[in-house]
Write an enzyme that holds these catalytic residues in place. Structure first.
Site, short mmCIF file in Angstrom:
data_model
loop_
_atom_site.label_atom_id
_atom_site.label_comp_id
_atom_site.label_asym_id
_atom_site.label_seq_id
_atom_site.Cartn_x
_atom_site.Cartn_y
_atom_site.Cartn_z
N HIS A 43 0.86 -1.19 0.00
CA HIS A 43 0.00 0.00 0.00
C HIS A 43 0.90 1.24 0.00
CE1 HIS A 43 -3.97 1.96 1.54
NE2 HIS A 43 -3.24 2.83 0.90
N GLU A 70 -2.43 -1.65 -3.40
CA GLU A 70 -3.58 -0.96 -2.83
C GLU A 70 -3.28 0.52 -2.70
OE1 GLU A 70 -4.29 -2.77 1.00
OE2 GLU A 70 -5.55 -4.28 0.06
N HIS A 190 -8.02 -6.18 6.52
CA HIS A 190 -7.81 -5.18 7.58
C HIS A 190 -8.14 -5.77 8.96
CE1 HIS A 190 -6.53 -1.01 8.33
NE2 HIS A 190 -7.05 -1.29 9.51
C1 LIG Z 1 -6.56 -1.20 2.68
C2 LIG Z 1 -6.06 -1.82 3.91
O1 LIG Z 1 -6.81 -2.18 4.79
C3 LIG Z 1 -4.60 -1.96 4.11
O2 LIG Z 1 -3.86 -1.57 2.99
C4 LIG Z 1 -4.22 -1.08 5.24
O3 LIG Z 1 -4.56 0.21 4.91
C5 LIG Z 1 -2.77 -1.19 5.55
O4 LIG Z 1 -2.21 0.10 5.53
P1 LIG Z 1 -1.15 0.45 6.66
O5 LIG Z 1 -0.16 -0.71 6.70
O6 LIG Z 1 -0.54 1.75 6.21
O7 LIG Z 1 -1.92 0.55 7.96
N1 LIG Z 2 -6.18 -4.95 2.56
C1 LIG Z 2 -5.77 -5.24 3.91
C2 LIG Z 2 -4.29 -5.36 3.97
O1 LIG Z 2 -3.62 -5.36 2.95
C3 LIG Z 2 -3.64 -5.54 5.29
O2 LIG Z 2 -4.36 -4.97 6.33
P1 LIG Z 2 -3.79 -5.30 7.81
O3 LIG Z 2 -3.76 -6.79 7.96
O4 LIG Z 2 -2.40 -4.70 7.87
O5 LIG Z 2 -4.78 -4.64 8.76
#
Ligand SMILES: CC(=O)[C@@H](O)[C@H](O)COP(=O)(O)O
Ligand SMILES: NCC(=O)COP(=O)(O)O
EC number: 2.6.99.2
Length: 237
Positions: A43, A70, A190
């Protein structure tokens, strides 16, 4: 079969904290695949607090499973995704200053914008997933926008799991069943963890992909990455 895509944002967080290349993001990602991970998710946020744009380019060269990028579809993000051409792009409605993702798209209000972005990526041959809350109408408008899949934002499930897991999972089961009936693929992510993942999978076994990062990397601090990836895969059998 539900695929496990490991989000490696937090590996980049640790690396950036000292300014060098330890842990080595590319080595960790290759090892995750070697341990059985079926995808790598990143992300890249506008401030590059963890995953840098160059990381995305470098990962594209070494990821042999599914590569999922993402993020909010800004001009810079869209240019990077079209340059790298991953397996999948997941559109997330985050603002630049958010600590983390904390809601899905209002796909009804944003259907024109999302349709244009989705078309651009699908023309490039990239699968498109739209990040939504567990809501049938949001799923319907994601389909109208041309998405191949939605990703269910699962924090509300995770936070409600301990108190009442049947209540917490209910909107996700309802939305997932509707998505299945209209031919929309289903991802989820998430705050999924070793505590709540198996039950999620038992109730929604037709989930295409879960993307998990924060909890998995935290677990690996105690159990090691190989054992931790195996433990998450066991929850999806
Ligand atoms: C969309 C999603 O749920 C993940 O990409 C989450 O946003 C992780 O991002 P961070 O690792 O910056 O918290
Ligand atoms: N789309 C969710 C992700 O990539 C990871 O979320 P998290 O497990 O770090 O909360």
């Amino acid at each position: 079969m539900t695929k496990l895509s490991v989000n490696v944002n937090k590996i980049a967080t640790l690396r950036n904290s000292r300014g060098g290349n330890n842990p080595d993001l590319l080595k960790v990602s290759k090892d995750i695949e070697r341990f059985g991970g079926q995808g790598i998710t990143v992300h890249p946020r506008p401030d590059e607090r963890h995953i840098r744009y160059q990381d995305v380019r470098d990962l594209k060269q070494i990821v042999n499973t599914e590569f999922n990028i993402e993020g909010y579809p800004s001009d810079d993000f869209c240019k990077l995704v079209c340059e790298v051409c991953p397996t999948q792009v997941t559109l997330v409605p985050d603002s630049p200053d958010q600590l983390t993702s904390n809601h899905g798209w209002d796909t009804k209000h944003n259907v024109a914008f999302l349709t244009d972005i989705t078309q651009r990526f699908k023309t490039a041959g990239i699968r498109v997933s739209i990040f939504i809350d567990a809501d049938i109408e949001m799923a319907e408008y994601a389909l109208k926008a041309g998405a191949d899949r939605i990703e269910l934002y699962t924090e509300p499930y995770a936070s409600g799991y301990t108190h009442n897991r049947e209540l917490a999972i209910a909107p996700f089961v309802e939305t997932a069943n509707h998505c299945k009936s209209i031919g929309l693929g289903i991802n989820a992510g998430h705050d999924l963890s070793l505590e709540n993942l198996q039950y999620f999978h038992e109730r929604i076994p037709f989930t295409d992909e879960v993307s998990i990062g924060h909890a998995l990397i935290c677990d690996a601090l105690y159990s090691g990455l190989k054992q931790t990836v195996h433990a998450y895969l066991e929850c999806l059998k």
